[in-house]
Design a protein around this motif. Structure first.
Motif, PDB file in Angstrom:
ATOM      1  N   SER A  12      38.424  20.207   1.453  1.00  0.00           N
ATOM      2  CA  SER A  12      37.049  20.600   1.088  1.00  0.00           C
ATOM      3  C   SER A  12      37.117  21.600  -0.055  1.00  0.00           C
ATOM      4  CB  SER A  12      36.340  21.268   2.254  1.00  0.00           C
ATOM      5  OG  SER A  12      36.314  20.407   3.350  1.00  0.00           O
ATOM      6  N   TYR A  13      36.096  21.574  -0.897  1.00  0.00           N
ATOM      7  CA  TYR A  13      36.040  22.518  -2.021  1.00  0.00           C
ATOM      8  C   TYR A  13      35.528  23.873  -1.546  1.00  0.00           C
ATOM      9  CZ  TYR A  13      37.280  18.843  -5.261  1.00  0.00           C
ATOM     10  OH  TYR A  13      37.963  17.874  -5.921  1.00  0.00           O
ATOM     11  N   ALA A  14      35.747  24.870  -2.408  1.00  0.00           N
ATOM     12  CA  ALA A  14      35.401  26.249  -2.053  1.00  0.00           C
ATOM     13  C   ALA A  14      33.923  26.391  -1.662  1.00  0.00           C
ATOM     14  CB  ALA A  14      35.737  27.179  -3.206  1.00  0.00           C
ATOM     15  N   ASP A  15      33.075  25.594  -2.314  1.00  0.00           N
ATOM     16  CA  ASP A  15      31.639  25.707  -2.002  1.00  0.00           C
ATOM     17  C   ASP A  15      31.258  24.967  -0.718  1.00  0.00           C
ATOM     18  OD1 ASP A  15      31.765  23.067  -2.677  1.00  0.00           O
ATOM     19  OD2 ASP A  15      30.253  23.149  -4.266  1.00  0.00           O
ATOM     20  N   GLY A  16      32.263  24.456  -0.027  1.00  0.00           N
ATOM     21  CA  GLY A  16      32.001  23.798   1.252  1.00  0.00           C
ATOM     22  C   GLY A  16      31.827  22.288   1.157  1.00  0.00           C
ATOM     23  N   SER A  17      31.689  21.745  -0.101  1.00  0.00           N
ATOM     24  CA  SER A  17      31.506  20.287  -0.171  1.00  0.00           C
ATOM     25  C   SER A  17      32.820  19.588   0.167  1.00  0.00           C
ATOM     26  CB  SER A  17      30.974  19.843  -1.531  1.00  0.00           C
ATOM     27  OG  SER A  17      31.595  20.550  -2.549  1.00  0.00           O
ATOM     28  N   SER A  18      32.661  18.493   0.903  1.00  0.00           N
ATOM     29  CA  SER A  18      33.837  17.769   1.368  1.00  0.00           C
ATOM     30  C   SER A  18      34.405  16.910   0.239  1.00  0.00           C
ATOM     31  CB  SER A  18      33.425  16.897   2.555  1.00  0.00           C
ATOM     32  OG  SER A  18      34.375  15.885   2.753  1.00  0.00           O
ATOM     33  N   GLY A  19      35.709  16.989   0.000  1.00  0.00           N
ATOM     34  CA  GLY A  19      36.364  16.176  -1.038  1.00  0.00           C
ATOM     35  C   GLY A  19      36.867  14.872  -0.463  1.00  0.00           C
ATOM     36  N   SER A  44      39.422  11.378  -7.342  1.00  0.00           N
ATOM     37  CA  SER A  44      40.113  12.444  -8.075  1.00  0.00           C
ATOM     38  C   SER A  44      40.667  13.496  -7.119  1.00  0.00           C
ATOM     39  CB  SER A  44      39.166  13.112  -9.070  1.00  0.00           C
ATOM     40  OG  SER A  44      38.717  12.153 -10.001  1.00  0.00           O
ATOM     41  N   THR A  45      39.906  13.814  -6.103  1.00  0.00           N
ATOM     42  CA  THR A  45      40.375  14.810  -5.124  1.00  0.00           C
ATOM     43  C   THR A  45      41.671  14.333  -4.472  1.00  0.00           C
ATOM     44  OG1 THR A  45      38.045  15.297  -4.660  1.00  0.00           O
ATOM     45  CG2 THR A  45      39.676  16.169  -3.114  1.00  0.00           C
ATOM     46  N   LEU A  46      41.680  13.068  -4.065  1.00  0.00           N
ATOM     47  CA  LEU A  46      42.874  12.524  -3.425  1.00  0.00           C
ATOM     48  C   LEU A  46      44.073  12.601  -4.373  1.00  0.00           C
ATOM     49  CD1 LEU A  46      44.401  11.011  -1.212  1.00  0.00           C
ATOM     50  CD2 LEU A  46      43.500   8.869  -2.134  1.00  0.00           C
TER      51      LEU A  46
HETATM   52  N1  LIG Z   1      35.008  21.181  -8.289  1.00  0.00           N
HETATM   53  C1  LIG Z   1      34.261  20.747  -7.275  1.00  0.00           C
HETATM   54  N2  LIG Z   1      33.505  21.575  -6.545  1.00  0.00           N
HETATM   55  C2  LIG Z   1      32.771  21.148  -5.509  1.00  0.00           C
HETATM   56  N3  LIG Z   1      32.729  19.857  -5.112  1.00  0.00           N
HETATM   57  C3  LIG Z   1      33.467  18.974  -5.796  1.00  0.00           C
HETATM   58  C4  LIG Z   1      34.262  19.344  -6.915  1.00  0.00           C
HETATM   59  N4  LIG Z   1      34.884  18.258  -7.392  1.00  0.00           N
HETATM   60  C5  LIG Z   1      34.482  17.230  -6.619  1.00  0.00           C
HETATM   61  N5  LIG Z   1      33.632  17.662  -5.651  1.00  0.00           N
HETATM   62  C6  LIG Z   1      33.008  16.820  -4.609  1.00  0.00           C
HETATM   63  O1  LIG Z   1      34.000  16.122  -3.899  1.00  0.00           O
HETATM   64  C7  LIG Z   1      33.596  14.790  -3.615  1.00  0.00           C
HETATM   65  C8  LIG Z   1      34.626  13.843  -4.184  1.00  0.00           C
HETATM   66  O2  LIG Z   1      34.623  13.947  -5.604  1.00  0.00           O
HETATM   67  P1  LIG Z   1      35.719  13.293  -6.538  1.00  0.00           P
HETATM   68  O3  LIG Z   1      37.016  13.423  -5.872  1.00  0.00           O
HETATM   69  O4  LIG Z   1      35.557  13.906  -7.868  1.00  0.00           O
HETATM   70  O5  LIG Z   1      35.240  11.788  -6.535  1.00  0.00           O
HETATM   71  P2  LIG Z   1      35.545  10.599  -7.581  1.00  0.00           P
HETATM   72  O6  LIG Z   1      36.760  10.993  -8.349  1.00  0.00           O
HETATM   73  O7  LIG Z   1      35.721   9.406  -6.723  1.00  0.00           O
HETATM   74  O8  LIG Z   1      34.329  10.493  -8.451  1.00  0.00           O
HETATM   75  C9  LIG Z   1      32.210  14.644  -4.224  1.00  0.00           C
HETATM   76  O9  LIG Z   1      31.246  14.814  -3.229  1.00  0.00           O
HETATM   77  C10 LIG Z   1      32.122  15.753  -5.231  1.00  0.00           C
HETATM   78  O10 LIG Z   1      30.824  16.213  -5.378  1.00  0.00           O
END
Ligand SMILES: Nc1ncnc2c1ncn2[C@@H]1O[C@H](COP(=O)(O)OP(=O)(O)O)[C@@H](O)[C@H]1O
Ligand SMILES: [Mg+2]
Length: 452
Positions: A12-19, A44-46
């Motif tokens: 999960s990102y620092a702001d709490g959104s799930s990656g 991208s997260t993966l």
């Molecule tokens: N730097 C970030 N801060 C907060 N949330 C992020 C950040 N980067 C990605 N996310 C969130 O993580 C989830 C996965 O994003 P991402 O891995 O970038 O997807 P993709 O590469 O498939 O477009 C999304 O919900 C996105 O909003």
């Protein structure tokens, strides 16, 4: 044992959104793997987790069976073994010259000056950028920048190369070049992972596909497997690849035979039900019972076409000279494919070959052969999907020359032979190498070899 494996990987990102959430993948060596999902699905997260840029909140990564601990030594090794090419080249390229940019990685790994130089030279040559090595990267085209970024990774000799949306922002030519380069790197044994939302690309390119949605893997399997599940695609907000969609439409209309779903245009063409009887204009004097050669001319079967494709027997002739012909599919007269190993490149020989062997079209696979053709003024008709397009061309009775080298020579030969065997069509394929009898026989003193 899988080369790269994860268990319950969560971030999960620092702001709490799930990656990403609970990701379990197994990547085998030398495979081409595509992660497919719409924007924000977690690709991208993966990828940033896989090369250790992010540390998982939960779960583990295993490389060659070893669990990744996030100490600096393991991380350093992981990043050397698993190179990542970012989606945006400008995020990756920052040195004043192409050469320095590519040298950044190996120098950073602590390699000696000599070793770094050798690696950088090799990588630049491999991606075909030796001629722009002193240029400033920001003056290059999008495709060239992408190749600089790839060279920067190759120069560290990684086992796995990860590319995040490698074709985004590239024009079709640039995109073809990058995919061709990736295939070449894969032929040399490297494992390649890409992310994309392009279902057609994933379908034709990958050995194995993972479908992501909202940070979860919701499907996986061979491309034929995964993309034949309408419910899964709907859930992932993806559409069916065009090849598959066309195949299902043709089948619905009774024009295609059943069996396995085609994974390429070549296979799609192979599913078409061949016509058994056909009306054809024949030359005066032709009689019932005669066998004629039909070729394809402007999309129609016709007599006296320069390209023989299939034989037929006349079963009926009209007063106006039109005949019904029974097509003899087992007598398809395919053209031929010659594979020339450019490791032995001899300019005069290739030019003679094109002329003397009545080569209709030339294709090149891999950077080296493309560069050679370009410098030597050889016009390339095919520069992507070269093997398939050569076979399609040969099926119309034409002769193709494929310029390539390294492991791709055998790969091309095997693919063509395999096609000939499974289709039952007599497709002639030969490899040309230096010091051959046949070459001497055909073309005077030049010494090249034909191996079939
Ligand atoms: N730097 C970030 N801060 C907060 N949330 C992020 C950040 N980067 C990605 N996310 C969130 O993580 C989830 C996965 O994003 P991402 O891995 O970038 O997807 P993709 O590469 O498939 O477009 C999304 O919900 C996105 O909003
Ligand atoms: Mg992304």
């Amino acid at each position: 044992m899988a080369l790269l494996e994860t268990s319950h990987l969560t971030y999960s990102y620092a702001d709490g959104s799930s990656g990403v959430n609970n990701i379990n993948i197994k990547i085998n060596k030398s495979k081409k793997v595509a992660f497919v999902g719409h924007n924000g699905s977690g690709k991208s997260t993966l990828f940033l987790l896989l090369n250790g840029t992010f540390k998982p909140e939960n779960g583990n990564i295993y490389y060659k069976g070893e669990k990744i601990n996030y100490d600096s030594k393991t991380l350093r090794n992981l990043r050397k073994e698993i190179g990542i090419v970012f989606q945006n080249s400008d995020d990756q390229i920052f040195s004043p010259s192409v050469y320095e940019d590519v040298a950044f990685g190996p120098a950073n790994l602590g390699f000696s000056k000599e070793k770094t130089e050798t690696l950088v030279k090799g990588a630049l040559e491999y991606v075909g950028l030796t001629n722009v090595k002193d240029k400033a990267p920001h003056h290059l085209s999008g495709g060239q920048k992408k190749r600089v970024a790839i060279a920067g990774i190759i120069s560290m000799e990684p086992e796995v190369i990860i590319l995040d949306e490698p074709l985004s922002n590239l024009d079709p030519m640039g995109a073809d070049e990058i995919m061709d380069l990736l295939n070449e790197i894969n032929q040399a044994g490297k494992t390649i992972l890409i992310s994309t939302h392009d279902v057609d690309l994933a379908y034709r390119w990958a050995d194995y596909v993972y479908i992501l949605s909202k940070g979860n893997i919701i499907g996986e399997g061979t491309p034929q497997d995964v993309f034949n599940q309408p419910e899964l695609l709907k859930k992932a907000h993806l559409r069916q690849p065009v090849t598959l969609e066309t195949y299902h439409e043709l089948k619905r209309r009774g024009l295609a035979v059943g069996g396995e779903a085609p994974s390429s245009v070549l296979e799609l063409v192979g599913t078409l039900k061949p016509p058994e009887l056909m009306w054809v204009d024949v030359t005066p004097g032709t009689k019932v019972g005669d066998t004629i050669n039909l070729g394809i001319m402007y999309g129609e079967f016709a007599e006296n076409s320069p390209y023989e494709a299939v034989n037929g027997e006349i079963v009926y002739i009209n007063n106006d000279g039109r005949a019904i012909v029974e097509m003899k599919r087992h007598e398809i007269k395919a053209g031929g494919i010659v594979i020339y190993d450019v490791e032995d490149y001899e300019s005069s020989y290739v030019h003679q070959l094109i002329k003397n062997a009545e080569i209709d079209i030339v294709g090149a696979m891999g950077k080296k052969s493309k560069m050679l053709a370009e410098t030597d003024g050889i016009y390339l008709t095919i520069t992507s999907s070269v093997i398939d397009k050569s076979i399609l061309t040969a099926l119309c009775g034409k002769r193709c020359l494929i310029l390539t080298n390294g492991g791709m020579v055998e790969h091309a030969k095997n693919r063509i032979k395999n096609y000939a065997e499974t289709s039952g069509i007599d497709l002639n394929v030969s490899i040309l190498k230096k010091n051959s009898e046949i070459m001497r026989e055909n073309l005077g003193d030049t010494k090249l070899n034909v191996i079939t």
